[in-house]
Design a protein around this motif. Structure first.
Motif, PDB file in Angstrom:
ATOM      1  N   LEU A  70      37.465  24.172  37.497  1.00 60.58           N
ATOM      2  CA  LEU A  70      38.150  23.873  38.748  1.00 60.58           C
ATOM      3  C   LEU A  70      37.451  24.558  39.921  1.00 60.58           C
ATOM      4  N   LYS A  71      37.318  23.803  41.020  1.00 62.07           N
ATOM      5  CA  LYS A  71      36.735  24.343  42.247  1.00 62.07           C
ATOM      6  C   LYS A  71      37.753  25.251  42.916  1.00 62.07           C
ATOM      7  N   PRO A  72      37.326  26.309  43.582  1.00 64.44           N
ATOM      8  CA  PRO A  72      35.943  26.755  43.726  1.00 64.44           C
ATOM      9  C   PRO A  72      35.422  27.363  42.416  1.00 64.44           C
ATOM     10  N   ILE A  73      34.245  26.945  42.067  1.00 59.30           N
ATOM     11  CA  ILE A  73      33.667  27.350  40.787  1.00 59.30           C
ATOM     12  C   ILE A  73      32.992  28.708  40.933  1.00 59.30           C
ATOM     13  N   ARG A  74      33.289  29.585  39.999  1.00 52.85           N
ATOM     14  CA  ARG A  74      32.668  30.908  39.984  1.00 52.85           C
ATOM     15  C   ARG A  74      31.430  30.875  39.099  1.00 52.85           C
ATOM     16  N   ARG A  75      30.447  31.655  39.476  1.00 51.22           N
ATOM     17  CA  ARG A  75      29.189  31.700  38.745  1.00 51.22           C
ATOM     18  C   ARG A  75      29.399  32.034  37.274  1.00 51.22           C
ATOM     19  N   ARG A  95      26.612  23.908  46.761  1.00 55.26           N
ATOM     20  CA  ARG A  95      27.202  25.092  46.124  1.00 55.26           C
ATOM     21  C   ARG A  95      26.792  25.177  44.661  1.00 55.26           C
ATOM     22  N   LEU A  96      26.860  24.060  43.929  1.00 55.05           N
ATOM     23  CA  LEU A  96      26.449  24.059  42.526  1.00 55.05           C
ATOM     24  C   LEU A  96      24.965  24.388  42.395  1.00 55.05           C
ATOM     25  N   PHE A 156      32.836  18.899  33.611  1.00 53.92           N
ATOM     26  CA  PHE A 156      33.490  18.432  34.830  1.00 53.92           C
ATOM     27  C   PHE A 156      33.640  19.585  35.804  1.00 53.92           C
ATOM     28  N   THR A 157      33.365  19.301  37.080  1.00 58.73           N
ATOM     29  CA  THR A 157      33.508  20.264  38.157  1.00 58.73           C
ATOM     30  C   THR A 157      34.357  19.583  39.221  1.00 58.73           C
ATOM     31  N   THR A 158      35.616  19.973  39.330  1.00 52.97           N
ATOM     32  CA  THR A 158      36.548  19.234  40.173  1.00 52.97           C
ATOM     33  C   THR A 158      37.610  20.132  40.779  1.00 52.97           C
ATOM     34  N   ALA A 159      38.267  19.617  41.798  1.00 50.73           N
ATOM     35  CA  ALA A 159      39.381  20.328  42.425  1.00 50.73           C
ATOM     36  C   ALA A 159      40.720  19.887  41.848  1.00 50.73           C
ATOM     37  N   PHE A 160      40.706  18.951  40.917  1.00 49.41           N
ATOM     38  CA  PHE A 160      41.930  18.344  40.412  1.00 49.41           C
ATOM     39  C   PHE A 160      42.157  18.691  38.941  1.00 49.41           C
ATOM     40  N   ASP A 161      43.254  19.388  38.670  1.00 50.91           N
ATOM     41  CA  ASP A 161      43.519  19.788  37.293  1.00 50.91           C
ATOM     42  C   ASP A 161      44.161  18.682  36.462  1.00 50.91           C
ATOM     43  N   GLU A 162      44.708  17.659  37.107  1.00 51.48           N
ATOM     44  CA  GLU A 162      45.451  16.645  36.366  1.00 51.48           C
ATOM     45  C   GLU A 162      44.592  15.689  35.538  1.00 51.48           C
ATOM     46  N   TYR A 163      43.278  15.793  35.636  1.00 52.53           N
ATOM     47  CA  TYR A 163      42.400  14.899  34.877  1.00 52.53           C
ATOM     48  C   TYR A 163      41.817  15.559  33.623  1.00 52.53           C
ATOM     49  N   ALA A 164      42.238  16.771  33.323  1.00 51.14           N
ATOM     50  CA  ALA A 164      41.637  17.524  32.220  1.00 51.14           C
ATOM     51  C   ALA A 164      41.777  16.806  30.881  1.00 51.14           C
ATOM     52  N   LEU A 165      42.946  16.287  30.568  1.00 51.51           N
ATOM     53  CA  LEU A 165      43.118  15.604  29.283  1.00 51.51           C
ATOM     54  C   LEU A 165      42.215  14.380  29.178  1.00 51.51           C
TER      55      LEU A 165
END
Length: 133
Positions: A102-107, A17-18, A81-90
């Motif tokens: 955050l996935k799904p990533i928009r163009r 996808r990327l 970062f390209t991830t499905a998990f928002d809790e790792y942002a910090l």
């Protein structure tokens, strides 16, 4: 000048996808892919990308640890970062990430993050080009 991008994700569909999204992003050139943190570190050493698209949760060395190690380098690539998990942002931004998508990533979001990273890395590229002369 195109920006050299390394895709790092343990899931093949996410890498695909990327890859597809990046074909629509001007000035982005895919130079390689890795399926885990250990492969990523090796690819970064050998391919010298400008930008690393990095998943957070992977087996073995996770994306946060990869970013931490890169942040210690004298001239590290920009990390998005390209991830499905928002809790790792910090933790990601503590590890010097340029962006957190955050996935799904928009163009559009990916293109904006690449452009932002390009503004940060182009001066580094110019310095390297000047030093090589």
């Amino acid at each position: 000048m195109s920006l050299r991008v390394l895709i790092v994700d343990d899931e093949a569909p996410a890498r695909e996808r990327l890859r597809a999204l990046l074909t629509e992003v001007p000035d982005a050139e895919i130079v390689g892919e890795a399926a885990n943190g250990e492969q990523a570190l090796g690819q970064i050493d050998s391919l010298d990308p400008d930008i690393v698209l990095l998943d957070v949760r992977m087996p073995g060395i996770d994306g946060i640890e990869v970013a931490r190690r890169l942040a210690e380098a004298p001239a590290p690539p920009a990390v998005i970062f390209t991830t499905a998990f928002d809790e790792y942002a910090l933790a990601a931004f503590d590890a010097q990430a340029v962006s957190y998508l955050l996935k799904p990533i928009r163009r559009e979001k990916l293109a904006a993050a690449i452009a932002q990273a390009g503004r940060l890395t182009r001066p580094q590229l110019a310095q390297a080009a000047a030093a090589a002369r």
